[in-house]
Write a protein that holds these residues in place. Sequence first.
Motif, short mmCIF file in Angstrom:
data_model
loop_
_atom_site.label_atom_id
_atom_site.label_comp_id
_atom_site.label_asym_id
_atom_site.label_seq_id
_atom_site.Cartn_x
_atom_site.Cartn_y
_atom_site.Cartn_z
N PRO A 203 50.82 92.89 2.56
CA PRO A 203 50.09 92.49 3.75
C PRO A 203 49.06 91.38 3.45
O PRO A 203 48.47 91.36 2.36
N VAL A 204 48.88 90.54 4.45
CA VAL A 204 47.90 89.46 4.34
C VAL A 204 46.89 89.64 5.47
O VAL A 204 47.28 89.94 6.61
N LEU A 205 45.61 89.46 5.16
CA LEU A 205 44.59 89.52 6.20
C LEU A 205 43.97 88.14 6.35
O LEU A 205 43.49 87.58 5.36
N ILE A 206 44.03 87.61 7.56
CA ILE A 206 43.34 86.35 7.82
C ILE A 206 42.04 86.71 8.53
O ILE A 206 42.03 87.29 9.61
N CYS A 207 40.97 86.38 7.83
CA CYS A 207 39.67 86.88 8.23
C CYS A 207 38.87 85.74 8.84
O CYS A 207 38.67 84.73 8.16
N LEU A 213 43.29 86.82 2.66
CA LEU A 213 43.26 87.83 1.60
C LEU A 213 44.65 88.43 1.45
O LEU A 213 45.24 88.88 2.43
N ARG A 214 45.17 88.39 0.23
CA ARG A 214 46.51 88.94 -0.02
C ARG A 214 46.38 90.38 -0.49
O ARG A 214 45.70 90.64 -1.48
N ASN A 215 47.03 91.29 0.21
CA ASN A 215 46.98 92.72 -0.08
C ASN A 215 45.57 93.18 -0.47
O ASN A 215 45.36 93.75 -1.54
N PRO A 216 44.58 92.94 0.39
CA PRO A 216 43.20 93.27 0.03
C PRO A 216 42.95 94.77 0.00
O PRO A 216 43.62 95.54 0.69
N THR A 217 41.96 95.18 -0.80
CA THR A 217 41.53 96.58 -0.78
C THR A 217 40.70 96.78 0.50
O THR A 217 40.25 95.79 1.12
N ASN A 218 40.45 98.03 0.83
CA ASN A 218 39.62 98.30 2.02
C ASN A 218 38.21 97.70 1.83
O ASN A 218 37.61 97.22 2.78
N GLU A 219 37.72 97.71 0.60
CA GLU A 219 36.39 97.16 0.32
C GLU A 219 36.38 95.67 0.63
O GLU A 219 35.43 95.15 1.23
N GLN A 220 37.45 94.98 0.21
CA GLN A 220 37.51 93.53 0.47
C GLN A 220 37.59 93.25 1.97
O GLN A 220 36.98 92.30 2.47
N VAL A 221 38.34 94.09 2.69
CA VAL A 221 38.44 93.90 4.15
C VAL A 221 37.05 94.09 4.76
O VAL A 221 36.59 93.28 5.57
#
Length: 561
Positions: A203-207, A213-221
């Motif tokens: 998964p990728v998160l565009i923040c 963020l590529r496969n971020p941890t919950n902390e990074q999110v």
Amino acid sequence: MNSASQKAPWETISPEQREKLFPILTADQIARVAAYGKKRQASAGEVLVEQGDYNLPFVVVLSGALELVRNTDVGEELIVVYTAGNFLGDVNMLSNRRSLMRARMRDAGEIIELDRRSLQGMVQSDAELGDILMRAFILRRIELIAHGWGDAVVLGSSNSAGTLRIREFLSRNGHPYSYIDLDHDSGVQEVLDRFQVDARDVPVLICRSKLVLRNPTNEQVADCLGFNEGIEQGHLRDVIIVGAGPAGLSSAVYAASEGLSTLVVETTAPGGQAGSSSKIENYLGFPTGISGQELAGRAYIQAQKFGAEMMIARRAIRLTCDRKPYMIEIDDGMRFAARTVVIATGAQYRKLPVENLTRFEGAGIYYGATAIEAQVCGREEVVVIGGGNSAGQAAVFLSGTTGPVHILIRSDALAKTMSRYLIRRIEENPAITLHTNTEITALEGNGQLERVQWRNKQTGKVEDRTIRHVFVMTGANPNTQWLNGCAAQDKQGFLKTGSALTQEELANARWPLSRAPFLFETSRPGVFAVGDVRSGNTKRIASAVGEGSIAISLVHQILHE
Ligand SMILES: Cc1cc2nc3c(=O)[nH]c(=O)nc-3n(C[C@H](O)[C@H](O)[C@H](O)COP(=O)(O)OP(=O)(O)OC[C@H]3O[C@@H](n4cnc5c(N)ncnc54)[C@H](O)[C@@H]3O)c2cc1C
């Protein structure tokens, strides 16, 4: 596109819905708001809140018009226009998270502005205004979530556990986001190219349209979306609550509403185990049931309304308990001092070592056997896994209403782990079959569990059965490892409290006071344990909530000691 020429999507909603989402304050209510804030003129085009800002002001429009817009890749999107009597606001104002929108004066006019502290003071002391604002804030948040109007985009796949984790994390934290499914959505390649990511990165998160963020941890999110911004280490708090399940959230609501400076630290998201329950039917006051997420979401906002600080996606890793004030250390290295501590870290049910177990939790895999689960099973065949008393009680109970019951145990007999009376009942019950030396090896189904496979370790024989209900009663482990012996525990590691503490345990802990420990107080003065983490707790939401509130009444006594 220029927002002035756009029609807001909420202009088309029904008048009843509009009244709830965008209530118009009366002259009397406006006068009461004015007592908490400042009146001023705002010119056309003035930006009152920028998208991404913290410390958001609460604004009431007295004249002119205020537009709420959101920046997207194709320009500004108009969300709503506020006119005289309307107010600008969302739950982010209470939780001190970033603004998801830009608020700009469309037409010049007069406004009342309140800072966050004054807003909190107002909703706590003026019940009528508090009701109107909280209802509008919650409904607005529900609309944002429904439309995916947030500052996060998740690119993922329905077959990826990481995607499910991030989506659950955002949902359980009440954060709106949009989701692009790489397996089904068209136009995906364009998005991947624009953000220079590969389908293999999911998964990728565009923040905030900026960070990828590529496969971020919950902390990074959490960090990227600014969930914990503004929580300071420096000062001494009256109480730190570790864990935001029902017990921790209840403590937070009572502590903050009674004026205690309160910090809550939570590893994942508010709700704890209850947050993963699709429908809670036995919690007082909800005759048609309530989802764990909804219950937790309400409690989370309620705690913030009273001023509790919430630290999300952070784990407490140490309690320094040999001197006061107590210190709680967090996994990112931050340290927080507290006069008192409430440990509400709950327990984790031991899981089966079967790969796709979580897919069927609540859809064929159960961790409790109450009348509700029995009803779901009807007359169907069921499996109970475990050789302890809880498994025995479950098997006997279920056999009264369901079809045949199979008990699966890994050992060769029940004698060492189960009470004699239960073993006799099981032996005498023709509806119950005991399978010794047996383990579940596979679970199958599409959504709901449909088939179960088990294997006898001694004979190697594998059985494949059409069974849709499995009760995992293999016990729960308390989340107490991080305490490093700071408080007396029972044999399973649950925290002992109050009169359950023996003289020997108190002597070993060097209990320094002439009084005995209070109810729910551990062997450390001023350190409480509530909910599932406490030895002897009944493992119910209602008891967790009750214990959380009682602990706070005792915290007051300690603060006055
Ligand atoms: C699927 C399911 C359905 C259920 N349904 C019902 C029901 O219908 N009715 C009912 O009465 N009960 C039900 N229960 C039981 C009920 O949910 C629990 O009894 C209740 O949640 C216990 O609350 P708690 O706050 O003590 O602990 P938990 O809910 O376990 O919450 C503990 C919290 O602490 C956090 N935490 C742990 N360690 C740390 C750390 N080191 N630092 C920071 N945070 C930490 C965890 O992430 C968690 O959020 C259900 C349980 C499950 C699993």
